[in-house]
Design an enzyme around this catalytic site. Structure first.
Site, PDB file in Angstrom:
ATOM      1  N   CYS A 125       0.631  -0.975   0.145  1.00 38.51           N
ATOM      2  CA  CYS A 125      -0.044   0.214  -0.146  1.00 38.51           C
ATOM      3  C   CYS A 125       0.823   1.712  -0.243  1.00 38.51           C
ATOM      4  O   CYS A 125       2.377   0.852   0.350  1.00 38.51           O
ATOM      5  CB  CYS A 125      -0.916  -0.091   1.595  1.00 38.51           C
ATOM      6  SG  CYS A 125      -1.997  -1.013   0.993  1.00 38.51           S
TER       7      CYS A 125
ATOM      8  N   GLU B 229       0.831   3.770   1.789  1.00 37.92           N
ATOM      9  CA  GLU B 229       0.671   4.658   3.560  1.00 37.92           C
ATOM     10  C   GLU B 229       2.016   3.369   3.853  1.00 37.92           C
ATOM     11  O   GLU B 229       2.713   4.916   4.565  1.00 37.92           O
ATOM     12  CB  GLU B 229      -0.174   4.571   4.096  1.00 37.92           C
ATOM     13  CG  GLU B 229      -1.539   4.753   3.725  1.00 37.92           C
ATOM     14  CD  GLU B 229      -2.491   3.758   3.594  1.00 37.92           C
ATOM     15  OE1 GLU B 229      -1.645   3.433   2.240  1.00 37.92           O
ATOM     16  OE2 GLU B 229      -3.567   3.797   3.508  1.00 37.92           O
TER      17      GLU B 229
HETATM   18  N1  THU Z   1      -4.610   0.721  -0.854  1.00 30.49           N
HETATM   19  C1  THU Z   1      -3.916   1.228  -0.650  1.00 30.49           C
HETATM   20  O1  THU Z   1      -2.362   1.856  -0.962  1.00 30.49           O
HETATM   21  N2  THU Z   1      -3.674   1.922   0.581  1.00 30.49           N
HETATM   22  C2  THU Z   1      -4.989   1.226   1.652  1.00 30.49           C
HETATM   23  O2  THU Z   1      -4.659   1.674   2.606  1.00 30.49           O
HETATM   24  C3  THU Z   1      -6.109   0.923   1.093  1.00 30.49           C
HETATM   25  C4  THU Z   1      -5.710  -0.003  -0.448  1.00 30.49           C
HETATM   26  C5  THU Z   1      -3.624   0.281  -2.129  1.00 30.49           C
HETATM   27  C6  THU Z   1      -3.921  -1.348  -2.156  1.00 30.49           C
HETATM   28  C7  THU Z   1      -4.227  -2.456  -3.631  1.00 30.49           C
HETATM   29  O3  THU Z   1      -2.842  -1.835  -4.208  1.00 30.49           O
HETATM   30  C8  THU Z   1      -4.961  -1.136  -4.226  1.00 30.49           C
HETATM   31  O4  THU Z   1      -4.963  -0.325  -3.252  1.00 30.49           O
HETATM   32  C9  THU Z   1      -6.213  -2.164  -4.174  1.00 30.49           C
HETATM   33  O5  THU Z   1      -6.919  -2.684  -2.730  1.00 30.49           O
END
Ligand code: THU
Length: 160
Positions: A72, A74
């Site tokens: 992710c 973050e």
């Molecule tokens: N994702 C993030 O980057 N941050 C989050 O807090 C929630 C989900 C990303 C993971 C994945 O690549 C995409 O969003 C869909 O879930």
């Protein structure tokens, strides 16, 4: 039976109501969605981390054909910041998401693993992280990671 009430206050802002430093942080998080690698979900997330010393670190989600290997936005930004400045507390993080040709109208909420990661950094530096979740209508502000992850797992301090 007894009950325990868990309360989290979410401050809801319009972009123009925020301090310039936070406006910049949110703008950077939005821009960073362009660097996301999300061929599978097509959900592009950007995160911007502000350290106490003023340094800024950006991250975007990086997906993988073996799904759990993806990461992710973050955690990319947080790990990058902590790797460069291992002794500097994190003051704030802004998160934005872009999908289907637009930024999400609803503020984007961090997943559970990211909440746990934010909490680790918060506890590590004993300093609350201000969390800004961008939505085109409103921006949500939560004053600490602890508030986003009540009753969190901890090796030494489980609050039951
Ligand atoms: N994702 C993030 O980057 N941050 C989050 O807090 C929630 C989900 C990303 C993971 C994945 O690549 C995409 O969003 C869909 O879930």
């Amino acid at each position: 039976m007894k009950q325990k009430v868990i309360e989290t206050i979410v401050n809801i802002y319009r972009f123009t109501e925020l301090e310039p430093e936070i406006q910049v942080l949110i703008t950077k998080a939005k821009e960073q969605t362009k660097n996301s690698y999300a061929p599978y979900s097509k959900f592009h997330v950007g995160a911007a981390v502000l350290l106490e010393n003023g340094a800024l670190f950006l991250g975007s989600n990086q997906e993988n054909a073996a799904f759990p290997a993806g990461i992710c936005a973050e955690r990319v930004a947080l790990s990058y910041a902590n790797s460069e400045y291992p002794n500097e507390p994190v003051k704030a993080i802004a998160i934005a998401a872009y999908a289907q040709q637009e930024f999400s109208a609803q503020p984007v909420a961090p997943c559970g693993i990211c909440r746990q990661s934010l909490l680790e950094v918060e506890r590590r530096f004993q300093s609350p992280i201000s969390i800004y979740l961008f939505g085109t209508e409103y921006i949500y502000h939560i004053s600490s990671a602890e508030k986003l992850l009540p009753m969190a797992f901890s090796l030494d301090k489980n609050e039951a």
